[in-house]
Scaffold this active site. Structure first.
Site, PDB file in Angstrom:
ATOM      1  N   ASP A  93     -73.172  -4.872  -6.275  1.00 57.38           N
ATOM      2  CA  ASP A  93     -71.840  -5.143  -6.798  1.00 57.38           C
ATOM      3  C   ASP A  93     -71.054  -5.949  -5.771  1.00 57.38           C
ATOM      4  O   ASP A  93     -70.594  -5.418  -4.762  1.00 57.38           O
ATOM      5  CB  ASP A  93     -71.123  -3.824  -7.106  1.00 57.38           C
ATOM      6  CG  ASP A  93     -69.837  -4.013  -7.890  1.00 57.38           C
ATOM      7  OD1 ASP A  93     -69.352  -5.158  -7.952  1.00 57.38           O
ATOM      8  OD2 ASP A  93     -69.330  -3.026  -8.431  1.00 57.38           O
ATOM      9  N   CYS A  98     -65.216   0.248 -13.827  1.00 54.33           N
ATOM     10  CA  CYS A  98     -64.861  -1.112 -13.422  1.00 54.33           C
ATOM     11  C   CYS A  98     -63.425  -1.082 -12.892  1.00 54.33           C
ATOM     12  O   CYS A  98     -63.109  -0.308 -11.992  1.00 54.33           O
ATOM     13  CB  CYS A  98     -65.056  -2.056 -14.599  1.00 54.33           C
ATOM     14  SG  CYS A  98     -64.675  -3.797 -14.315  1.00 54.33           S
ATOM     15  N   HIS A 104     -72.937  -3.857 -11.216  1.00 54.56           N
ATOM     16  CA  HIS A 104     -71.597  -3.630 -11.735  1.00 54.56           C
ATOM     17  C   HIS A 104     -71.643  -3.541 -13.266  1.00 54.56           C
ATOM     18  O   HIS A 104     -72.215  -4.408 -13.927  1.00 54.56           O
ATOM     19  CB  HIS A 104     -70.684  -4.778 -11.309  1.00 54.56           C
ATOM     20  CG  HIS A 104     -69.264  -4.579 -11.682  1.00 54.56           C
ATOM     21  ND1 HIS A 104     -68.405  -3.793 -10.942  1.00 54.56           N
ATOM     22  CD2 HIS A 104     -68.538  -5.043 -12.726  1.00 54.56           C
ATOM     23  CE1 HIS A 104     -67.213  -3.794 -11.516  1.00 54.56           C
ATOM     24  NE2 HIS A 104     -67.266  -4.545 -12.596  1.00 54.56           N
TER      25      HIS A 104
END
Length: 251
Positions: free
Chosen positions: A189, A134, A221
């Protein structure tokens, strides 16, 4: 299965003390070091599990709380499982802390983490590997560019905003990277649209960086995080194969 030992450690930075998790094989002496950058949810049991898995593969792994300026982890209260309903409120509380971690502050901290590993008896001498998840994917990329003499391999998974139009976008460090780089993007994402994926690929290619960027079909994501609704087991295992392959080529 290799036995590992995990401990909580404190790392002195220019801006205070960062709490962190260190894990390594119980036997065999000093091992190659891996700096693991957290996702936005922070240092918690899932990241300790991931670090332990890397340690069982033969590495000494450090997971710092990059939000240490806000306090020791967890900096916000988290449920055991983060579902889609809980996510917006968690990010509402985390957003000011995320914004406060500027690239300059993050890279000052990175220097402290790398110096600490250089002095750690459990870490072998020489360069380290960096991996991030992330927001940690951007930190891994920036660290490879800021400390090219210390980073031999860098990886990022389901990273967001890696190649924006901003003057301090992470991809702009590509020209300073000497490490081998791997990215596993999530194809669902919104924080990393196709044009950013292409921009990152072009920057790494133009800079002559040894790299491979892959898009994981069907993955969203956060696909590596089993304590969240975003988890995708197939994509997670693909990530492990890619990461361990990169480390095997590096050390």
């Amino acid at each position: 299965m290799t036995a590992v030992r995990g401990t909580d450690v404190d790392i002195r930075t220019e801006d205070g003390t960062a709490d962190a998790y260190l894990t390594r094989p119980v036997e065999g002496g000093a091992r190659p070091a891996v700096l693991l950058y957290m996702d936005a949810y922070g240092l918690r049991p899932r990241l300790r599990e991931m670090a332990d898995r890397l340690a069982r593969a033969g590495y000494t792994v450090l997971v710092p709380n990059v939000f240490h300026r806000r306090g020791r982890a967890p900096v916000v209260e988290l449920p055991e499982f983060i579902d889609a309903g809980a996510r917006p409120e968690i990010f509402r509380r985390l957003r000011p802390t995320m914004r406060a971690l500027t690239p300059e502050r993050a890279m000052r901290d990175a220097g402290a983490y790398l110096r600490w590993l250089a002095e750690c008896p459990a870490a072998a001498g020489g360069p380290v590997a960096v991996t991030g998840y992330c927001m940690g994917a951007a930190l891994a990329l920036r660290t490879a560019g800021a400390y090219p003499d210390r980073v031999a391999a860098a990886a990022g998974f389901h990273g967001g905003r890696l190649a924006t139009d901003a003057p301090d976008s992470p991809h702009l460090v590509a020209g300073r990277i000497t490490a081998e780089v791997y990215f596993g993007h999530a194809d669902r994402d919104r924080s990393l649209p196709p044009e950013q994926i292409e921009r990152l690929e072009r920057a790494l290619t133009d800079a002559g960086v040894r790299h491979r960027c892959e898009v994981y079909a069907g993955a969203g994501h956060g696909y590596t995080q089993s304590d969240t609704a975003a988890y995708d087991k197939e994509a997670d295992e693909r990530h492990w194969a890619a990461l361990l392959g990169l480390l095997a080529r590096t050390f």
